[in-house]
Each structure stands twice: as C-alpha cells, then as structure tokens.
Design a protein around this motif. Sequence first.
Motif, mmCIF file in Angstrom:
data_model
loop_
_atom_site.group_PDB
_atom_site.id
_atom_site.type_symbol
_atom_site.label_atom_id
_atom_site.label_comp_id
_atom_site.label_asym_id
_atom_site.label_seq_id
_atom_site.Cartn_x
_atom_site.Cartn_y
_atom_site.Cartn_z
ATOM 1 N N ALA A 1 8.076 3.003 0.510
ATOM 2 C CA ALA A 1 9.188 3.948 0.636
ATOM 3 C C ALA A 1 9.065 5.109 -0.337
ATOM 4 C CB ALA A 1 10.516 3.219 0.411
ATOM 5 N N THR A 2 8.280 4.956 -1.395
ATOM 6 C CA THR A 2 8.129 6.026 -2.379
ATOM 7 C C THR A 2 6.861 6.842 -2.174
ATOM 8 O OG1 THR A 2 6.863 4.733 -4.009
ATOM 9 C CG2 THR A 2 9.272 4.514 -4.052
ATOM 10 N N GLY A 3 5.998 6.406 -1.263
ATOM 11 C CA GLY A 3 4.725 7.087 -1.068
ATOM 12 C C GLY A 3 3.682 6.719 -2.092
ATOM 13 N N GLN A 4 4.012 5.775 -2.969
ATOM 14 C CA GLN A 4 3.091 5.286 -3.992
ATOM 15 C C GLN A 4 2.941 3.768 -3.850
ATOM 16 O OE1 GLN A 4 1.389 7.226 -6.004
ATOM 17 N NE2 GLN A 4 2.468 9.144 -5.557
ATOM 18 N N PRO A 5 1.822 3.185 -4.317
ATOM 19 C CA PRO A 5 1.670 1.721 -4.257
ATOM 20 C C PRO A 5 2.776 1.028 -5.048
ATOM 21 C CG PRO A 5 -0.407 2.796 -4.804
ATOM 22 C CD PRO A 5 0.644 3.844 -4.914
ATOM 23 N N LEU A 6 3.216 -0.107 -4.525
ATOM 24 C CA LEU A 6 4.290 -0.878 -5.159
ATOM 25 C C LEU A 6 3.852 -2.325 -5.377
ATOM 26 C CD1 LEU A 6 7.385 0.250 -3.022
ATOM 27 C CD2 LEU A 6 6.627 1.200 -5.214
ATOM 28 N N LEU A 7 4.373 -2.936 -6.425
ATOM 29 C CA LEU A 7 4.241 -4.374 -6.657
ATOM 30 C C LEU A 7 5.642 -4.963 -6.671
ATOM 31 C CD1 LEU A 7 2.493 -6.868 -7.405
ATOM 32 C CD2 LEU A 7 2.931 -6.299 -9.811
ATOM 33 N N ILE A 8 5.905 -5.863 -5.721
ATOM 34 C CA ILE A 8 7.209 -6.524 -5.614
ATOM 35 C C ILE A 8 7.088 -7.923 -6.204
ATOM 36 C CG2 ILE A 8 9.010 -7.299 -4.033
ATOM 37 C CD1 ILE A 8 7.904 -5.194 -2.041
ATOM 38 N N VAL B 1 14.618 -9.580 -8.269
ATOM 39 C CA VAL B 1 13.461 -8.981 -7.606
ATOM 40 C C VAL B 1 13.187 -7.666 -8.316
ATOM 41 C CG1 VAL B 1 12.540 -7.994 -5.474
ATOM 42 C CG2 VAL B 1 13.966 -10.044 -5.379
ATOM 43 N N SER B 2 11.974 -7.500 -8.811
ATOM 44 C CA SER B 2 11.618 -6.265 -9.506
ATOM 45 C C SER B 2 10.512 -5.551 -8.742
ATOM 46 C CB SER B 2 11.181 -6.550 -10.946
ATOM 47 O OG SER B 2 10.190 -7.554 -11.000
ATOM 48 N N VAL B 3 10.550 -4.213 -8.779
ATOM 49 C CA VAL B 3 9.588 -3.392 -8.061
ATOM 50 C C VAL B 3 8.950 -2.416 -9.039
ATOM 51 C CG1 VAL B 3 9.216 -1.789 -6.152
ATOM 52 C CG2 VAL B 3 10.981 -3.565 -5.960
ATOM 53 N N TRP B 4 7.630 -2.496 -9.143
ATOM 54 C CA TRP B 4 6.865 -1.595 -10.008
ATOM 55 C C TRP B 4 6.079 -0.634 -9.147
ATOM 56 C CZ3 TRP B 4 6.582 -2.025 -15.505
ATOM 57 C CH2 TRP B 4 7.304 -3.085 -16.035
ATOM 58 N N GLU B 5 6.045 0.626 -9.575
ATOM 59 C CA GLU B 5 5.305 1.663 -8.866
ATOM 60 C C GLU B 5 4.084 2.064 -9.675
ATOM 61 O OE1 GLU B 5 7.070 5.404 -6.710
ATOM 62 O OE2 GLU B 5 6.624 5.952 -8.802
ATOM 63 N N PHE B 6 2.974 2.370 -8.974
ATOM 64 C CA PHE B 6 1.726 2.706 -9.659
ATOM 65 C C PHE B 6 1.265 4.107 -9.277
ATOM 66 C CE2 PHE B 6 1.983 -1.833 -9.624
ATOM 67 C CZ PHE B 6 1.560 -2.181 -10.897
ATOM 68 N N LYS B 7 0.832 4.840 -10.305
ATOM 69 C CA LYS B 7 0.292 6.181 -10.102
ATOM 70 C C LYS B 7 -1.016 6.320 -10.862
ATOM 71 C CE LYS B 7 4.717 8.487 -9.333
ATOM 72 N NZ LYS B 7 5.634 9.555 -9.776
ATOM 73 N N ASP C 1 0.830 -1.202 0.000
ATOM 74 C CA ASP C 1 0.000 0.000 0.000
ATOM 75 C C ASP C 1 0.867 1.255 0.000
ATOM 76 O OD1 ASP C 1 -2.504 -1.261 0.037
ATOM 77 O OD2 ASP C 1 -2.390 -1.566 2.204
ATOM 78 N N ALA C 2 0.318 2.342 -0.520
ATOM 79 C CA ALA C 2 1.051 3.604 -0.588
ATOM 80 C C ALA C 2 1.529 4.052 0.791
ATOM 81 C CB ALA C 2 0.174 4.675 -1.231
#
Length: 577
Positions: free
Chosen positions: A555-562, A571-577, A550-551
């Motif tokens: 750590a970025t303040g945005q939702p992440l998919l690990i 390991v890849s991390v995608w951010e959603f806006k 959850d946002a």
Amino acid sequence: MKKNLLALAVGATILAGCASTQTTSTDKSIDGTLVARATLGAGASEGAAEIVQYHKASQRILAINSSGDKPLVEIIPTAGFDRDALVADSEGVVNNANLTSEATIDLQADNPSLSDANSIAVNGDLLAVAMAGAEHADNGAVMFYRLTETDGKLAAEYIKSVAAGNLPDMVAINAEGTKAIVANEGKPSDDYTFDPEGSITVIDIVDGVPADTGTQIDFRAYNGMQAELEAQGMYFASPTERVINGKQVMPSTVAQDLEPEYVTTHGNKAWVALQENNGFAIVDLTDNSVEVVGLGLKDWSMYDIDTFEDGKVGFERYSNLVGMYQPDSIAAYEVDGQTYVVTANEGDSREYFFDADSAEACEALGGIDYDEDDGCLAFIDETKASAIADKIEDADLAAAAAGNGTLNKLLVSKLRGDNDGDGMYEQLFAYGARSFSIFNANGELVFDSGDDLEKITAEKHGDAFNNDEDANEGDARSANKGPEPEALTLGTINGRTYAFVGMERMGTIFVYDISNPQAPEFVDYLNNRGLVEGADITGDMAPEGMKFVDAKDSATGQPLLIIGNEISGTVSVWEFK
C-alpha cells in the motif's frame, strides 16, 4: 577452557565445521522503519496476534486472534494509514496504533466441530486455516475460504473443511497454488498416556478449489530406525515404560515421536521442520513420498556463548557442549538453480504436566514431581547441567557445570550425551543453536550464523541482552536457549534476497542479505521494545509469524515486513527503503 576433540560417537554429525560460519557486516543497502501498528484483543492479550498473512489484491493483513473465547481471523486494511500518528516514548518505543481491524472471520461459526486456529495461508484469493480438533484425540482440519473485495471491504466465503492429522500446526500453499501442505504436530496428551503420530497432509487444489480429501503421510516406515536417525543428529524423547495416571505408558515409536512443526515449499518439494527432533521431513510432491533427515549438531567449542545468568554479558567456549538446531520457522529459496532452506534455530524441550490435587496424589498417579501452579509432572527431558555434573566425563566441562560454574543452570538433555552407555556424559546436548542457518535441499549445512545473534544483541544493549519476553530483566535467558530465534521470512529488495529473523525473547528482528548462501551479510536490526530494568513491558514482544510484502503489492509502494507479535498482541509493519 581447554578445547578437546568431540567424542567420535557423534563426530560425524557435527556439521558446523564443514560450513561457512562467518557473517560480514556491510554498509546498509536497506533501512527499516516502523510505519504501522495494530493492537488486537483486550489489553493486547497473549495470542491476539500470532500468525499473519497478506491479501495482495485488497492490500489487507489477515491475523489469527485467539485471545477471546473463540478463534478469529482479523482483517486489517493497510491502505491510507497515517504513519505520523505513531508516537515514540522516551525510549523510542512506539506503543500506540494506527491500524484497526475492519472485520473478522468467525471460524467456529462455519465449523463448530473444530477448536483452535494455529496457522493461516493465502494464495491469490484462497485462504487456508489450520484448525485443531475439538478434543486432543480428534484429528484437525483445514478450513478453506474464498476472499473477495466488495464495496471496499474484504469478505471471506466459506468453501469447505478438509480433514488433516492430529493437531495441524502449520499450513502452507505452494507458489503455484496447486497444493496445500499441512504439518500435523501430533503432540502427546498432558499425562503422556496418548501420543498420536505426527503426520503431513497434502491437499490438491485445482483451479482454486481444494479437493474434498487430502493424502495423509505418516512416518511408520521409520519405526525401528531411531539409532540410525540419532546418528544424523536427530533427537527422540519419551517416557520409559511405566504407569501414569492409571494407564500403562510405553516409549513412543519414531512415528509417534516425530512432531512436524513448520512447512516451506519450492518447486515440487516441501520441507517440514521436525523441531523437537532436530530434523527435516522432505516431501516429493509428485508422489507424496517422504524422507527424514537429521540436521547434525553445533559444536560450541567453535563459538562464544553466554550460559551464565549473572546479570551481565559473559561469553565462554566449551568443548563437548553441542547444540541441537531444532528450527521452528523455515523458508526455501533458490540461488543459481540450487534450492536452500533457511532455518530459525529456536530449540525446544519436552515438559508435560497433568492435573492432580496434591503432591501425594501426584506421586500415587506416577508423576515425577508436583508444582502448585503447573500440576503433576508426567515427563521432562531437560535438566540443569549442575544436576548431572558428577556424571560428566570431561573434567573441565564438569567443573563448569558444578557449583557456581558458568554452565550450572544451562538446560541440557538428560537423555543424550552418554555416547558409549557407561553412565557418564561424554557431551552435553543443549536445545537450539542461538542462530539462523542455511541448509541445502538435502538437509546438509551450508552456513550458520555462529554466535552473531547473541554478540550483536550484546553490543547494542549491553547487559540488557538475552532479556525475557514478559519481564525486563537482562541476562535472564542465557541458561535457556538465549535469544530464541523463532520467526523467519524471506524477501527480495532491489534484486537482493534478505532473511528476516525474529527473536522470541528480545522481540527484535535481524536482517541479513543471504543472496550468497555461503556468505550472508548482516545489514539491519529492528527493535521496538522497551528494556528498562524492572519496568513494565512496552512495545512489540515475541514475534511468532512474519510476512514479507513486495513493493509492487504494498500500500505504500515500498517493501513491507508484517510481524505478528504473540505476547504483546500486536501487529507491526516495517517499511524498507
């Protein structure tokens, strides 16, 4: 091809026609961007990044790394990474990393009697690790740790190990943090002379402290009920009575054949995927009672499917071809007071080899066939459709399976499909459904994505669709479960619920808005994998485990998919806006 009604013998289990199957595209309400990446293990070894979790308080990723000589849990900080450090190649694929592991948990140092790490779960500061026993016949255990951040680093304090069943394959902790539920797969030995029972372990947790022992739930009450379960679409496969490797082998009981694979929880219930068996085990956590239900069959006369590996896209529809859903990852959520279970319908067959020095030795040991690389074949339930084409009752289906027909290499079960016992196949049973589905709490189908996953992939990649995970060859998996949806997680963004569905072979992630379980909407497609024919594999391959953040916890303040990518070891991390 002419469409006929499916044979009445299993008609009651064909559920696809009873549920919504049409997804609708919509203007994107979210947009995913690859922002972080880690490479684990020397040369991105297979198994270096399989299952991932997230510790909210310290904003760290935890990932199983089984690429070395002992299983580890890698601890990867996510705060302060430089997203601009990621560099895309000429295909737009990112291969470098901007995340590194700060520490590892040496699991065998805390319990040397255990072997492989199969799954991890985090709830608050409690970490659970599902571990296999040292030998195949040994039961496994769940190792528990307390996570604490000290001097800017995350440390794991070993608490205890709690015994589980044979081959704990997945552990989940319920949202309330009061129960750890373990799926004990109980796979047979390589020669099938030892077939342990599948089981479920429930471990109580009080004030963050796990009990010393768990409750073991078996399936012996279902022995003798195979026919009733098969009528619900369930699937059972084991050797007939014979001598293998010097031992008498008998057909497995239902309790032995059931193989718990994955766990999801909601409220006072747990749903356990019985992948190879095409069913759910539904556990009432108030009294640890269990109900086994079949998931039905998918009617491929209603959808397009590419089963012919000719290097190009080519969809057909086939009467009397059915798919077993056989989900791997599953996840539960609630809408308007009703619980639903989302499934990634990968499919799985059974094939077991044991060691033998030669073809002659294999035959003497009761093996079916010998392969120089794999060894002596003890049991296999799949076959190419062409091998049984002369025994298929439907003339159109038989023609498609024979010769150079479009079904000739499709892998199907040789154990199911002869519904009336006359020696002829009225249907062909294929593995997996090449889709994701939504079931209600009782295991009844509400929605299936139909042929979306293959068609969208074909639209985006053309003949490079249905690629494999270890070679760039388009249309290489069409005869064998297609894209193989395996990984799955759910997340909420701006009040909407999304399903993230990972394709094991293509390495891509589909994003669907599932806020309305009856009418999900396709919204995004994530891809960081090279597809140049014949070129070396690049990017992230074989998503196995995923975790949504959850946002408010990110750590970025945005939702992440690990995402844990098993084959690429990344390991890849995608951010959603």
